[in-house]
Design a protein around this motif. Structure first.
Motif, PDB file in Angstrom:
ATOM      1  N   ASP A 158       0.822  -1.210   0.000  1.00  0.00           N
ATOM      2  CA  ASP A 158       0.000   0.000   0.000  1.00  0.00           C
ATOM      3  C   ASP A 158       0.858   1.263   0.000  1.00  0.00           C
ATOM      4  OD1 ASP A 158      -2.268  -1.522  -0.007  1.00  0.00           O
ATOM      5  OD2 ASP A 158      -2.696  -1.298   2.130  1.00  0.00           O
ATOM      6  N   THR A 159       1.886   1.274   0.865  1.00  0.00           N
ATOM      7  CA  THR A 159       2.751   2.455   0.962  1.00  0.00           C
ATOM      8  C   THR A 159       3.532   2.674  -0.325  1.00  0.00           C
ATOM      9  OG1 THR A 159       2.975   2.114   3.360  1.00  0.00           O
ATOM     10  CG2 THR A 159       4.586   3.546   2.294  1.00  0.00           C
ATOM     11  N   TYR A 162       1.286   3.982  -3.062  1.00  0.00           N
ATOM     12  CA  TYR A 162       0.946   5.395  -2.862  1.00  0.00           C
ATOM     13  C   TYR A 162       2.103   6.303  -3.280  1.00  0.00           C
ATOM     14  CZ  TYR A 162      -0.199   9.769  -0.506  1.00  0.00           C
ATOM     15  OH  TYR A 162      -0.452  11.092  -0.234  1.00  0.00           O
ATOM     16  N   ARG A 166       1.971   8.493  -6.678  1.00  0.00           N
ATOM     17  CA  ARG A 166       1.986   9.953  -6.627  1.00  0.00           C
ATOM     18  C   ARG A 166       3.129  10.522  -7.471  1.00  0.00           C
ATOM     19  NH1 ARG A 166      -0.684  12.696  -2.430  1.00  0.00           N
ATOM     20  NH2 ARG A 166       0.249  14.561  -3.380  1.00  0.00           N
ATOM     21  N   SER A 178     -11.376   2.450  -8.955  1.00  0.00           N
ATOM     22  CA  SER A 178     -10.572   3.268  -8.051  1.00  0.00           C
ATOM     23  C   SER A 178      -9.661   4.152  -8.892  1.00  0.00           C
ATOM     24  CB  SER A 178      -9.751   2.362  -7.122  1.00  0.00           C
ATOM     25  OG  SER A 178      -9.054   3.113  -6.160  1.00  0.00           O
ATOM     26  N   GLY A 180      -7.752   6.558  -8.419  1.00  0.00           N
ATOM     27  CA  GLY A 180      -6.455   6.985  -7.906  1.00  0.00           C
ATOM     28  C   GLY A 180      -5.350   5.967  -8.086  1.00  0.00           C
ATOM     29  N   LYS A 181      -5.695   4.715  -8.360  1.00  0.00           N
ATOM     30  CA  LYS A 181      -4.683   3.662  -8.471  1.00  0.00           C
ATOM     31  C   LYS A 181      -4.109   3.628  -9.893  1.00  0.00           C
ATOM     32  CE  LYS A 181      -6.269   0.588  -4.823  1.00  0.00           C
ATOM     33  NZ  LYS A 181      -7.122   1.602  -4.181  1.00  0.00           N
ATOM     34  N   GLY A 185       2.059   2.756  -9.698  1.00  0.00           N
ATOM     35  CA  GLY A 185       1.987   2.570  -8.254  1.00  0.00           C
ATOM     36  C   GLY A 185       1.996   1.101  -7.875  1.00  0.00           C
ATOM     37  N   ASP A 230      -8.369  -4.967  -2.194  1.00  0.00           N
ATOM     38  CA  ASP A 230      -8.601  -3.523  -2.132  1.00  0.00           C
ATOM     39  C   ASP A 230      -9.618  -3.097  -3.181  1.00  0.00           C
ATOM     40  OD1 ASP A 230      -8.467  -0.766  -2.038  1.00  0.00           O
ATOM     41  OD2 ASP A 230      -6.301  -0.668  -1.931  1.00  0.00           O
TER      42      ASP A 230
END
Length: 278
Positions: A158-159, A162, A166, A178, A180-181, A185, A230
């Protein structure tokens, strides 16, 4: 919001580590049961169930966990017993969970099936939550550090996703589920998991880490399964118009939001441990 998120994260980590290292087996089982019951209550929101029905779901999960612990405490892993005894219930729960997460859940994500407000939705909730509850207890019965190491695989994924998403994210992984994914990443998260895995490899059972190539492939596979967990919860939330499974954890949403990737990964790790114990 940032202060609330940081405070909640510190509190959650403190409570979790205190529980996993200091609670006796029965106390840890009770702790895991509370988590499972709250997750079942949140599952009711994904079913668009009413307030009373959601309470019944929570009580039903609590009762199921209590019944399993009462009927077969050694099989659950809350009393000392042989290795075979500790994993006995795993044969009943982990194989259906593996089939769901490796076959049905990916198909679900492709087809965008809605979660029906029926007994079938309750059954799906049981498959998602109950094997993860059992895995929490049984993996911890092998050793608290092993449970932390396994759960940290998901946290690293997950980290890493992210941070790399980003910084480098350009190509959407699942924009309808989702937004944002990103693929960048996900790949970055997998890289972080591989690096982490080889750092902790000396602390793992030999049968898990004997072949480095297989171990690396297994870590990549586990990362992919964590993403599936997720995305699965994200899909269900999007279908019912929810941003979070609840507002139970300020800045973090609900219990399901925190354990969505663990519900898919923990039963598979427990299944591998079950196989290795035989």
């Amino acid at each position: 919001m940032l202060k609330a998120r940081v405070f909640t994260a510190v509190l959650l980590i403190s409570v979790f580590l205190s529980a996993v290292f200091f609670l006796p087996p029965l106390g840890w089982a009770a702790f895991a049961t509370v988590i499972a019951s709250l997750a079942a209550w949140e599952w009711g929101a994904l079913m668009k169930a009413g307030a009373l029905s959601r309470v019944f779901l929570a009580v039903g999960m609590l009762s199921a966990c209590f019944a399993l612990a009462l009927i077969d405490p050694a099989g659950v892993g809350i009393v000392d017993g042989s290795s075979d005894g500790v994993w006995r219930l795993g044969r009943l729960f982990y194989w259906p969970a593996a089939f769901f997460w490796l076959v049905l859940a990916p198909l679900w994500l492709v087809r965008h099936w809605p979660l029906p407000a029926s007994a079938l939705a309750v059954l799906v909730g049981v498959i998602v939550i109950l094997p993860a509850w059992l895995a929490l207890i049984q993996i911890r019965s092998v050793g608290p550090w092993l449970l932390v190491i396994v759960m940290a695989v998901v946290w690293c994924a997950d980290t890493g996703a992210y941070v790399f998403g980003r910084a480098l994210g350009r190509h959407k992984l699942a924009p309808r589920i989702s937004p944002g994914k990103t693929w960048e990443g996900a790949i970055g998260g997998a890289g972080v998991v591989i690096a982490y895995g080889f750092i902790v490899i000396p602390h793992l059972p030999p049968f898990l880490s004997g072949n480095h190539l297989i171990f690396a492939v297994g870590l990549l596979f586990l990362t992919a399964v964590s993403v599936t967990g997720d995305l699965f919860e994200s899909l269900l939330k999007r279908q019912v118009g929810l941003k979070d499974s609840s507002r139970m954890l300020p800045g973090h949403g609900g219990i399901l939001d925190r354990i969505d990737s663990l519900t898919s990964t923990l039963p598979l790790v427990a299944l591998v441990l079950l196989s290795g114990s035989n």
